[in-house]
Design an enzyme around this catalytic site. Structure first.
Site, PDB file in Angstrom:
ATOM      1  N   GLY A 111       0.843  -1.361   0.147  1.00 53.67           N
ATOM      2  CA  GLY A 111      -0.109   0.019   0.089  1.00 53.67           C
ATOM      3  C   GLY A 111       0.931   1.287   0.046  1.00 53.67           C
ATOM      4  CB  CYS A 112       0.063   4.623  -0.300  1.00 54.04           C
ATOM      5  SG  CYS A 112      -1.491   4.752   0.740  1.00 54.04           S
TER       6      CYS A 112
END
Lengths: 352, 352, 352, 352
Positions: C157-158
């Site tokens: 994820g980010c």
């Protein structure tokens, strides 16, 4: 004075709390919330300073249910009840306060004198048609004298306020004719604090466009009704737009100049507007300079500019939709109704 | 193909570099900057990937002065020169490339066939009137056949593109009449990358309003000229607005439906628009759904919706001012001129 | 190739559709939505061009239910299934595709090798612990070789992507020690497309601040786990912040330089980073220039800068949370897994 | 009271005009501008209501040159001079007013007691070193008693105010030790109203990142100096970030808890902060709730939260950089200096 705010946790309610907290004549505020009764006001809204508690003494700094507000109204009394509830519900919840308190209703419930029009526009039978005769349309600069006397003030909303203020004096003076084409740009707070996908940050930033154009917008009949009352020959094509603003509204209006203006209205555009609004604290006439929404951000002002284009007239107006278009005008109407200074407690300057 | 970009450090120039970097038929780009010659392109604009260097081989990955571009044009040749220079200057700088390169000019210099009109609108004698006969007005979907042949393409700007695309087919079909009232909302990048106080973040955020309304806006005569060429009875009242968008433009247009539309144009609004734009990759007809600027953000599309209101017609259009309103249409015009797929290298989807 | 996208109507799903629509090796996309099966893709998301229909031939341009995707997988086959579903649900819905399709899962379900850690962090027993041994942590530049072989790619994820990419090479080289203090600023799209009051435009504009600081954030254990795998002496204090961005993420990291770096890691910070990432298309090392989120807006890049401050090191990284932090990295992982060019179909330039 | 504002057309100057216009004890304001003398104040800034003219009687509603302010100071007198001029220039322009007026200087000129430090940090010899002994560092809640007596108040800026207010009581109590890692996010107005490309709307929207990290930022020595004065063992690593906010600043600070806190400071974090700030109107302690910049937008508050993480402490603070970080604190300092209510004329609530 003691004031109650129904629907105090929405954007207009939260702005009302701030304005009343700083109002010199209001010393007790009853914040009413059906969703969060018992919660401390300054914890629900951390923008409020804990200092507001000094004006929340009747409720111990907390939101209360409407029943509690009703008990206070019956007991020691509430001078004014502001309702920021949804339409239909607002009239029903406000009705029991009448006779004890002045009601300033920010919903649409008392804006049409004719309940049949309400039903057509809102798709619901009017909940309390018998109360309509007690109500005045709450455009503070226009129905001033009646606002001073009536017990229900149907506070004018943002689109009608920004559209009507420049037009009405010219309409009454017979200076304009025919189809009014009004295009409005609104900030997102005008849609309220609702769990809707289309109001998400990621849906609204870097995004602009019209919605509900023409006669399909709910406020078009209300605006057209007021225009026709001032000059029956006028009609309206109104188109609202959303842009990535939190607060702010501007309207650009094009209308044809009357070919034979009546002698009584023979002044120039500027003269007619100055005659209508001279001395009013919240109207600023900017002449050929086009007002921008930031000029009035946070203030209760409506700034108005104009320009002739051949046989047409262009009008430009700007307000803060949450202040002059909602909560600020509501306090202004309270001020008028209670014989206070019209500007008491209201911000005059737009924020930098 | 080899392409040069004059004025490559402004917003339209930087978008051109990106589009050309991804264009399947362009394999060499000459980025020209008078202010930063010798600077590495990807250090001046850190948004560009260093991978762009593969298409900057003639200049070693650097911006060059226009003289260097001239030498390359004379030597190994440049197929197309895009100019994102200011008006007046653009015609002068482009002139020497003519005969060697096709010029796609994003300035206003070649948009009016009559140099006297240019002088009236821009307050400056046309710098190269003798070149005007080589130019075509670069509205890609409208003057398509002439764009395929001419050596100067006067790329249509954002306001005229968004305003004209919905109107022109209806005007030509005789379906609309009289005064066109067009209100546009533009993103701030339309004003370019300039050191101006009024373009600062703090001046534009939470701010919206009209500017240069009516006939005082430079693009009004250009738009009206194209409208009158399609239907002489039309006239225009055009008002641009700024809103807090980086990119995006929408136009809301109100015009009267013709009372006696000619038999040849007797189709419905939708039929006429579909006949004009069917098969064109960058026009999307949305019917009664109003297009929003985010729908087209980053794409070369113009989305068009419409709605009848009694005897009037409302038109809604949305573009990305930097793409379909500038650099994307410039590449589309290049594609048309060089016989490529009209859509080659151009983004079709708006960004989430 | 044929690709399915589960949860295709959220932000990451909609970005996946755009990326796959432009991917040169993908010619059929199955868009799956449990909430809107049967709806035309380009009407649910008007940002998509109708041209996408050419790649939606198996579903006739419409969203389908997951059962339909299952039938296609069993029948003519689906090469890769991207899941943008919520955690817990994602593993369950993806499980039946295993053996037929490669799964790139954007949820957290396959990110921890140990199901007990998942249960601690997410407060829910792992739905499919038996599948964890088939999964690889999908940080494309770091676990590249294993990503080429595994059938479940737990797409990073980010927050972890932006935090880990600058740190991991330095950790592995033994250059840093002790407590890592990482502060991240995220765009609002990182929270997804959900009907939540705190994600409204009016709640997020003109608003910034930390949330879930320190060890209370779900991604802290995931990031710390990867750091400790590279260098056990490291620990993490991670604080995410929200700011009024739609897309974009930057991380500022402070860590102590190791007193006695091992001989094998004795290169400079820049040398170690270049050795790790040289030739990788989506890492840009900017040296002492601090990357900004706009540099990478819309691209699959992670830009990395650094600066020594006495005996500490500051690291700066920027990504687009929806691209390199979600959908772009997912396509990059697909490219690696299927032996394609790592950069195929992925944007390299940040948008102007 | 009569107040002059030097540099009245910048953002801090324009906020000062608004605050003084509403201040109950100020009845005459002298707005000074070297760039626009003779211009009407409410036409230069259309956000100001024409009603401000009632407090601009000495200048007839217009900006005046500094010479005119000097004449008034010598003649009928000016109680307080606020300077929003750039550093170096500010000390020189303010010097002649000393002895006649109290000076509240918003520049850096009087913030360091040692002129050699000023020269190191600002790269310019101090213009008036002989005046430094008359100055007090204007952090209103910290140097309160000295502010009541001194004639030059070196108003503390936004980064130091937001960073120091949570830290100083804990430092003085001996509760924290070692390296303070402070990360700040600032709104764009902190950079002032300047014609700079990097401050354009299109450069700052959808953009965030660090700048001048670590010891390279001008405010780091100032903050570290105050920290060391309270506890010599502390040092600082400070990194400012810009985000797309007009107004607002938040700081996230990580610091190690002291191993052996002295008996006198043995209270909990909350107790020490409450002891330091109890009764002060503009400090709000939020406990474990993390303050957000919108909570304080438009107000003079500093909201402070905290959280323990093992042997470290996280501190969170939020201010409006133009109010508590500049003009509001300047008025607060004036209030203290002139024996007024500390909160007089200052906004307590953040805007909705």
């Amino acid at each position: 004075m003691r004031a109650a705010v129904l629907g105090a946790t929405g954007y207009t309610g939260l702005v009302l709390l701030r304005l009343l907290a700083e109002h010199p004549q209001v010393d007790d505020i009853i914040p009413v919330s059906s969703s969060q009764p018992g919660e401390a006001v300054d914890s629900v809204d951390p923008g409020l300073s804990p200092a507001i508690a000094a004006k929340l003494r009747s409720t111990g700094g907390k939101f209360v249910a409407v029943e509690e507000a009703g008990r206070i109204a019956t007991g020691s009394g509430i001078d004014v009840v502001f309702s920021a509830l949804p339409h239909v519900k607002s009239a029903e919840v406000c009705a029991p306060f009448l006779g004890k308190s002045v009601v300033v209703d920010l919903s649409a419930d008392f804006r049409f004198a004719d309940p049949a029009v309400f039903e057509t526009v809102y798709g619901h039978a009017h909940p309390r048609p018998e109360l309509l005769k007690q109500a005045v349309y709450g455009l503070a600069e226009w129905h001033t004298e009646r606002i001073r006397k009536m017990d229900i003030i149907a506070n004018t909303g943002c689109y009608p306020t920004a559209t009507l203020l420049p037009l009405l004096p010219l309409a009454r003076a017979g200076l304009v004719d025919g189809l009014v084409v009004a295009n409005a740009i609104s900030g997102v707070s005008g849609a309220g604090k609702k769990e809707r996908l289309d109001l998400l940050y990621c849906e609204r930033t870097e995004n602009a466009g019209a919605y509900n154009p023409g006669r399909s917008h709910r406020h078009a009949p209300e605006i057209e009704g007021e225009l026709k009352a001032a000059r029956p020959s006028l009609s309206l094509l109104f188109t609202p737009h959303l842009a990535p603003l939190k607060r702010g509204m501007c309207v650009t209006t094009v209308v044809r100049l009357a070919k034979d203006p009546p002698a009584e209205g023979s002044g120039s555009i500027g003269e007619v507007l100055r005659a209508a609004y001279g001395g009013r604290p919240f109207i600023r006439l900017t002449g050929s300079r086009v007002p921008q929404t930031r000029d009035v951000w946070g203030s209760n002002r409506c700034d108005i500019g104009w320009q002739r284009e051949g046989d047409h007239l262009m009008l430009f107006s700007a307000i803060d939709n949450l202040v002059k278009g909602a909560s600020g005008q509501a306090v202004q109407n309270m001020n008028l109704r209670f014989g206070l200074d019209e500007a008491a407690g209201l911000p005059r300057h737009g924020q930098v």
